[in-house]
Scaffold this motif. Structure first.
Motif, mmCIF file in Angstrom:
data_model
loop_
_atom_site.group_PDB
_atom_site.id
_atom_site.type_symbol
_atom_site.label_atom_id
_atom_site.label_comp_id
_atom_site.label_asym_id
_atom_site.label_seq_id
_atom_site.Cartn_x
_atom_site.Cartn_y
_atom_site.Cartn_z
ATOM 1 N N LEU A 1 -5.952 -1.170 -4.883
ATOM 2 C CA LEU A 1 -6.128 -2.066 -3.739
ATOM 3 C C LEU A 1 -6.365 -3.506 -4.195
ATOM 4 O O LEU A 1 -5.836 -4.453 -3.602
ATOM 5 C CB LEU A 1 -7.294 -1.587 -2.876
ATOM 6 C CG LEU A 1 -7.033 -0.284 -2.100
ATOM 7 C CD1 LEU A 1 -8.342 0.311 -1.598
ATOM 8 C CD2 LEU A 1 -6.076 -0.527 -0.942
ATOM 9 N N MET B 1 0.828 -1.190 0.000
ATOM 10 C CA MET B 1 0.000 0.000 0.000
ATOM 11 C C MET B 1 0.873 1.255 0.000
ATOM 12 O O MET B 1 0.622 2.196 -0.761
ATOM 13 C CB MET B 1 -0.920 0.008 1.225
ATOM 14 C CG MET B 1 -1.962 1.121 1.210
ATOM 15 S SD MET B 1 -1.427 2.632 2.024
ATOM 16 C CE MET B 1 -1.832 2.231 3.715
ATOM 17 N N VAL C 1 -2.222 -4.068 -3.901
ATOM 18 C CA VAL C 1 -2.140 -4.279 -2.448
ATOM 19 C C VAL C 1 -2.606 -5.685 -2.078
ATOM 20 O O VAL C 1 -1.918 -6.416 -1.348
ATOM 21 C CB VAL C 1 -2.970 -3.218 -1.702
ATOM 22 C CG1 VAL C 1 -2.891 -3.451 -0.189
ATOM 23 C CG2 VAL C 1 -2.472 -1.819 -2.063
#
Length: 390
Positions: free
Chosen positions: A372, A145, A376
């Protein structure tokens, strides 16, 4: 490890036979990172497999009392009624004001993609990696992240001397700090000790018990604050300034036997940690903070014969802070009746901890959903907004 080295041989060679097993330390590193947003994120890894069915008890489920026996407290046994269906363990009583203020929530029946083998080490690795497999994975989801955010800077290192958490390992620079500890074993030796005892239920349970007792005894002997309070105080101080992210671990959740006693210790430490974070953050920092506490897996739905529970699947997330939407038990409850349990033994997972963590990060930082889901947490489908943040 060569099969010629037995568990007993290893214990003898490392000098941890019998009561000296209690010398094994609890490894609790803290890592920080600054970021170009003004909100704060604290991630706490609850190592050992926290029993979510004990922490937030579904006393309204007709099968709960039958499965849990003497562990089924409910409001009549001193647990705090939350919503007429779930009750919070008595040892978290100090957090009731936080719940009533809308600064504490829970997410039930969640898990990582890890299934079936129920190994702490595999489970923790996948939890911190944020992936479905460890093949080729060298960094953690929180570091990934940070890699996606421009302008991230590392903080000054404090008392560096213990290994990083996988959660924050990776190319993005972060600083590390850990409280003083009188170590009888190195972190590597302590982890190896846990690995070689995991296949021996008696030794594995004894090690888990010894780790909890050693921390309590050490705090008493040194007549100082527990390391968890020191960690929370330091985290609060740094987060009140330029740091934006903190991550650390709390051990003591592997409750194969004598669960009431050890859950009381572990939950008391967790409550003290959260209250210290709230109390020591300066200005309006706490109002901009989300704390996410996660564990590698839950525990069996049935109480075992030693007043404990064994490694399971579905578990519980804990959310705290002024930024979270508190006073709620989130998650799709699967039930505990016939046909409801995973493999007829565990709480059925109905949610992915990665999705919940992703929505918290998205709400706090504004990161794009595609980042994301692809960078991530590779391959994750976040689903609909879970509404965890105000």
């Amino acid at each position: 490890m060569s099969s010629s080295l037995s568990r007993r041989d290893f214990l003898a060679r490392t000098g941890v036979i019998g009561c000296s097993l209690a010398a094994s330390p609890l490894l609790t590193p803290v890592s920080f990172a600054a970021a170009p947003w003004d909100t704060r994120l604290v991630v706490i890894i609850l190592r050992g497999g926290m029993d979510g069915l004990d922490v937030v008890q579904p006393y309204g489920d007709p099968a709960f009392n039958t499965l849990r026996g003497t562990l089924a407290l409910g409001p009549e046994g001193g647990a705090y009624d939350l919503d007429g269906y779930f009750a919070m363990h008595p040892s978290l009583g100090p957090l009731i004001p936080m719940w009533e203020a809308g600064q504490l929530s829970f997410v039930h029946a969640v898990s990582t993609p890890y299934r079936d083998k129920r190994s702490h080490f595999d489970g923790q690795d996948l939890l911190e990696a944020g992936t479905t497999t460890m093949a080729g994975v060298r960094d953690g989801w929180l570091n990934r992240m940070l890699q996606a955010v421009p302008g991230v800077t590392s903080q000054t290192a404090y008392a560096v001397g213990r290994s990083d958490m996988l959660l924050l390992q990776g190319p993005a620079e972060v600083a590390n700090w850990s409280p003083d500890a009188d170590l009888s074993l190195s972190p590597q030796a302590a982890r190896l000790l846990e690995i070689v005892t995991e296949s021996d239920p008696a030794l594995h349970a004894a090690l888990a018990e010894a780790q909890i007792l050693s921390e309590v005894t050490d705090d008493i002997k040194k007549r100082r604050k527990g390391s968890h309070v020191q960690i929370a105080e330091f985290a609060a101080a740094r987060l009140s300034e330029e740091a934006r992210i903190a991550a650390f671990s709390l051990n003591g959740w592997d409750t194969h036997g004598g669960q009431p006693r050890f859950m009381d210790t572990a939950l008391t430490r967790l409550a003290e940690t959260l209250l210290t974070l709230r109390g020591k953050m300066r200005g309006n920092t706490w109002r901009k903070t989300a704390v996410v506490a996660m564990t590698e897996f839950g525990r069996t739905a049935r109480q075992n014969g030693t007043l404990g529970t064994d490694h399971g699947t579905g578990g519980l997330m804990i959310l705290a802070g002024g930024a979270i939407k508190g006073g709620r038990v989130f998650g799709q409850w699967p039930g505990l009746g016939d046909g409801d349990l995973y493999q007829d033994r565990d709480l059925m997972p109905t949610g992915d901890v990665r999705a919940h963590a992703a929505w918290v990060m998205q709400s706090l930082t504004g990161l794009d959903r595609n980042v994301l889901e692809s960078a991530v947490f590779p391959g994750l489908d976040m689903g609909n907004d879970l509404g965890l943040i105000l």
